[in-house]
Design an enzyme around this catalytic site. Structure first.
Site, short mmCIF file in Angstrom:
data_model
loop_
_atom_site.label_atom_id
_atom_site.label_comp_id
_atom_site.label_asym_id
_atom_site.label_seq_id
_atom_site.Cartn_x
_atom_site.Cartn_y
_atom_site.Cartn_z
N ASP A 56 -6.96 -18.71 3.38
CA ASP A 56 -6.75 -20.18 2.75
C ASP A 56 -6.85 -21.03 4.50
O ASP A 56 -5.95 -20.55 4.98
CB ASP A 56 -4.94 -20.40 2.53
CG ASP A 56 -4.76 -22.21 2.44
OD1 ASP A 56 -6.09 -22.45 2.77
OD2 ASP A 56 -3.58 -21.19 2.29
N HIS A 76 0.66 -1.40 0.71
CA HIS A 76 0.12 0.08 -0.13
C HIS A 76 0.82 1.32 0.16
O HIS A 76 0.11 2.28 -0.52
CB HIS A 76 -1.14 -0.14 0.98
CG HIS A 76 -2.38 -0.86 0.70
ND1 HIS A 76 -3.34 -0.55 0.57
CD2 HIS A 76 -2.00 -2.21 1.04
CE1 HIS A 76 -4.26 -1.13 0.47
NE2 HIS A 76 -3.94 -1.99 1.16
N ASP A 77 2.10 1.33 0.46
CA ASP A 77 2.89 2.51 0.36
C ASP A 77 3.92 2.67 -0.85
O ASP A 77 3.87 3.27 -1.64
CB ASP A 77 4.23 1.99 1.53
CG ASP A 77 5.52 3.79 1.91
OD1 ASP A 77 3.83 4.66 1.91
OD2 ASP A 77 6.04 3.67 1.19
N HIS A 90 -2.04 -13.49 -0.84
CA HIS A 90 -3.34 -13.40 0.10
C HIS A 90 -3.32 -15.13 0.52
O HIS A 90 -4.45 -15.10 0.99
CB HIS A 90 -4.45 -13.48 -1.24
CG HIS A 90 -5.16 -12.49 -2.01
ND1 HIS A 90 -5.36 -11.62 -2.99
CD2 HIS A 90 -4.21 -10.77 -1.81
CE1 HIS A 90 -5.12 -10.19 -3.51
NE2 HIS A 90 -5.09 -10.20 -2.11
#
EC number: 1.11.1.7
Length: 330
Positions: A247, A71-72, A197
């Protein structure tokens, strides 16, 4: 050529060499391995120990470190602009909808405080963010990733740019591929990064559109009852902690199980489903599902590219005293 001409050429050559030498001397240092070896030799060890301590107390911090670097660094520059608080004039990046679910920023401050005790005013928050991501990745079973340091901190949030750089989970795989390509990450790199993810969780607000008013027929029917159980409301309270583990098999381990899941239509987000079925990405997904070493190799390469995205170095930016505030607001 006469004696005076030869002398003039010699003088000009010496001047050119001198100017070149000065330019090299004045060139600002960029990123490098072990940047703090002279100014704060224990810096990377301190980050490592702090991350280990925090992970022991709060397992989900590892997922936060991993999300932070994406995100950065994906938003124009790897400069810790993500960490800045909102001001009266400007909304902070971490308050934007695209940052929903980001948390544990206070632990970055704990690492910063430990470094300030050892080497005041030396280690940037952007390097802390990157190094903590590396340690978090290793804590959940991922590869050790050699990373350069020497970043400096940005002076302002880049909230107005977030949607241009950060893909939304509902966007097409073509848009996602293009956004990653803009920062130098190719298709195998994208597929590998989305392998993150494999750990953590997806908040119900991000996936209920696949469950209500009708269940998305592309979802594995064996997986749907669990999703409905974890997300019983069609309009979940965004403040409620309602989520589904990404998961169920190895929720705390970064591994290639994610790829097997999405090939079995158990991906929670639309982007997961598209990744497994788009002709540009499916062959890579299948290869990573079979070969964890290949996944780790591409993941390492992608994280390195991401971490070196347009950093501030030399005299650009600043070394923040506190990671959530630019020094002018301190």
């Amino acid at each position: 050529m006469g004696g005076k001409g030869v002398m003039m050429v010699a003088i000009l050559c010496l001047w050119a060499l001198s100017a070149t030498s000065e330019a090299v001397t004045e060139a600002e240092p960029g990123l490098m391995m072990n940047f703090y070896k002279d100014t704060c030799p224990q810096a990377e060890d301190i980050v490592r120990e702090q991350v280990k301590l925090l992970y022991k107390r709060h397992k989900n911090t590892a997922f936060s470190w991993l999300r932070n670097i994406f995100h950065d660094c994906a938003v124009e520059s790897c400069d810790a602009s993500l960490l800045l608080d909102s001001t009266r004039r400007e909304l902070g990046e971490k308050e934007h909808d695209r940052s929903f679910g980001l948390r544990n920023f206070r632990y970055i401050e704990e690492i910063k405080e430990a470094l300030e005790r050892e080497c005041p005013g030396v280690v940037s928050c952007s390097d802390i963010l990157v190094l903590s991501a590396r340690e978090g990745i290793e804590a959940v079973g991922g590869p050790y990733i050699p990373l350069k340091t020497g970043r400096r901190d940005g002076l302002k949030s880049r909230t107005d740019m977030l949607e241009s750089y950060l893909p939304d989970h509902n966007e097409s795989i073509s848009v996602v591929l293009e956004k990653f390509k803009s920062i130098g990450i190719d298709t195998p790199g994208l597929v590998a990064l989305l392998g993150s993810h494999s750990v953590g969780r997806t908040h119900c607000v991000k996936l209920v559109h696949r469950l209500y008013p009708e269940v998305d027929p592309s979802l594995n029917p064996d997986h749907v009852p669990h999703m409905l159980h974890k997300c019983p409301d069609s309009i979940p309270d965004p403040k409620a902690v309602q989520y589904v583990r990404n998961d169920r098999g190895t929720p705390m381990v970064l591994d290639n199980n994610y790829y097997r899941n999405i090939l079995d239509n158990k991906g929670l987000l639309l982007v997961d489903h598209q990744l497994a079925h788009d002709k540009r990405t499916r062959p890579i997904v299948k290869k990573m599902a079979k070969d964890q070493a290949y996944f780790f190799k591409e993941f390492t390469r992608a994280i390195q590219i991401l971490s070196e995205n347009n950093p501030l170095t030399g005299s650009k930016g600043e070394i923040r005293k506190q990671c959530n505030l630019a020094n002018k607001n301190h």
